[in-house]
Design a protein around this motif. Sequence first.
Motif, PDB file in Angstrom:
ATOM      1  N   VAL A  72       0.797  -0.746   0.050  1.00 14.10           N
ATOM      2  CA  VAL A  72      -0.098  -0.199  -0.110  1.00 14.10           C
ATOM      3  C   VAL A  72       0.851   0.594  -0.602  1.00 14.10           C
ATOM      4  O   VAL A  72       1.990   1.302   0.454  1.00 14.10           O
ATOM      5  CB  VAL A  72      -0.743   0.095   0.986  1.00 14.10           C
ATOM      6  N   ILE A  73       0.358   2.037  -1.072  1.00 15.76           N
ATOM      7  CA  ILE A  73       1.091   3.298  -1.078  1.00 15.76           C
ATOM      8  C   ILE A  73       0.233   4.916  -0.795  1.00 15.76           C
ATOM      9  O   ILE A  73      -0.690   5.030  -1.157  1.00 15.76           O
ATOM     10  CB  ILE A  73       2.269   3.294  -2.172  1.00 15.76           C
ATOM     11  N   GLY A  74       1.039   5.615   0.216  1.00 19.88           N
ATOM     12  CA  GLY A  74       0.051   7.038   0.495  1.00 19.88           C
ATOM     13  C   GLY A  74       0.357   7.606  -0.657  1.00 19.88           C
ATOM     14  O   GLY A  74       2.243   8.300  -1.590  1.00 19.88           O
ATOM     15  N   LEU A  75      -0.612   8.002  -1.700  1.00 16.94           N
ATOM     16  CA  LEU A  75       0.090   9.896  -2.725  1.00 16.94           C
ATOM     17  C   LEU A  75      -0.378  10.741  -1.788  1.00 16.94           C
ATOM     18  O   LEU A  75      -0.139  11.631  -3.128  1.00 16.94           O
ATOM     19  CB  LEU A  75      -1.407   8.768  -3.913  1.00 16.94           C
ATOM     20  N   GLY A  76      -0.500  10.682  -1.178  1.00 12.79           N
ATOM     21  CA  GLY A  76      -1.135  11.952  -0.208  1.00 12.79           C
ATOM     22  C   GLY A  76      -2.197  12.221   0.014  1.00 12.79           C
ATOM     23  O   GLY A  76      -3.467  12.450  -0.895  1.00 12.79           O
ATOM     24  N   GLY A  77      -2.904  13.273   0.520  1.00 14.04           N
ATOM     25  CA  GLY A  77      -4.258  13.556   1.315  1.00 14.04           C
ATOM     26  C   GLY A  77      -4.817  11.981   2.010  1.00 14.04           C
ATOM     27  O   GLY A  77      -4.504  11.793   2.765  1.00 14.04           O
ATOM     28  N   ASN A  78      -5.483  12.142   0.998  1.00 15.09           N
ATOM     29  CA  ASN A  78      -6.419  10.794   1.931  1.00 15.09           C
ATOM     30  C   ASN A  78      -6.548   9.769   0.287  1.00 15.09           C
ATOM     31  O   ASN A  78      -7.724   8.880   0.520  1.00 15.09           O
ATOM     32  CB  ASN A  78      -7.971  11.050   1.952  1.00 15.09           C
ATOM     33  N   ARG A  79      -5.810   9.392  -0.161  1.00 12.55           N
ATOM     34  CA  ARG A  79      -5.587   8.757  -1.584  1.00 12.55           C
ATOM     35  C   ARG A  79      -4.212   8.064  -1.322  1.00 12.55           C
ATOM     36  O   ARG A  79      -3.060   8.640  -1.358  1.00 12.55           O
ATOM     37  CB  ARG A  79      -5.410  10.200  -3.435  1.00 12.55           C
ATOM     38  N   TYR A  80      -4.332   6.690  -2.131  1.00 10.16           N
ATOM     39  CA  TYR A  80      -3.876   5.619  -1.373  1.00 10.16           C
ATOM     40  C   TYR A  80      -3.388   4.422  -3.063  1.00 10.16           C
ATOM     41  O   TYR A  80      -4.815   4.746  -3.967  1.00 10.16           O
ATOM     42  CB  TYR A  80      -3.619   4.691   0.107  1.00 10.16           C
ATOM     43  N   ILE A  81      -2.631   3.679  -3.138  1.00 11.05           N
ATOM     44  CA  ILE A  81      -2.689   2.784  -4.148  1.00 11.05           C
ATOM     45  C   ILE A  81      -2.166   1.367  -3.491  1.00 11.05           C
ATOM     46  O   ILE A  81      -1.729   1.096  -2.495  1.00 11.05           O
ATOM     47  CB  ILE A  81      -1.573   2.913  -5.152  1.00 11.05           C
ATOM     48  N   GLN A  82      -3.014   0.268  -3.797  1.00 12.78           N
ATOM     49  CA  GLN A  82      -3.455  -0.859  -3.001  1.00 12.78           C
ATOM     50  C   GLN A  82      -2.710  -2.423  -4.229  1.00 12.78           C
ATOM     51  O   GLN A  82      -3.232  -1.691  -5.344  1.00 12.78           O
ATOM     52  CB  GLN A  82      -4.278  -1.481  -2.254  1.00 12.78           C
ATOM     53  N   ILE A  83      -1.696  -2.692  -4.306  1.00 17.65           N
ATOM     54  CA  ILE A  83      -1.066  -2.790  -5.410  1.00 17.65           C
ATOM     55  C   ILE A  83      -1.584  -5.133  -4.877  1.00 17.65           C
ATOM     56  O   ILE A  83      -1.206  -5.384  -3.661  1.00 17.65           O
ATOM     57  CB  ILE A  83       0.428  -2.981  -5.280  1.00 17.65           C
TER      58      ILE A  83
END
Length: 94
Positions: A72-83
């Motif tokens: 799981v990677i944070g993109l900033g704010g409340n956005r994330y990427i789940q791999i």
Amino acid sequence: GVITGASGEDKTMTVYGKDGDQVFETAVSMGYDEAGISGSSVILYREAECAIYNMSGNLKYQGTLDGSIAKVIGLGGNRYIQITPQAMKELELR
């Protein structure tokens, strides 16, 4: 940062800044396989379960995600990427 505590017990997570000063300390009850800092979030995860803390030590999210979690990677704010092993999903906390 470090997470301390015996297996099967609640753990204590302590995060430090680049200068070595303590940023926050909080109790962690969720079991995890991986932990890391991504952007302004501390992310713990295992299988399909995930916990996200902000840099004040406040729990922003704890629960399950669709599919297994490879990262799981944070993109900033409340956005994330789940791999996952099969795909990447963009997530937004509300």
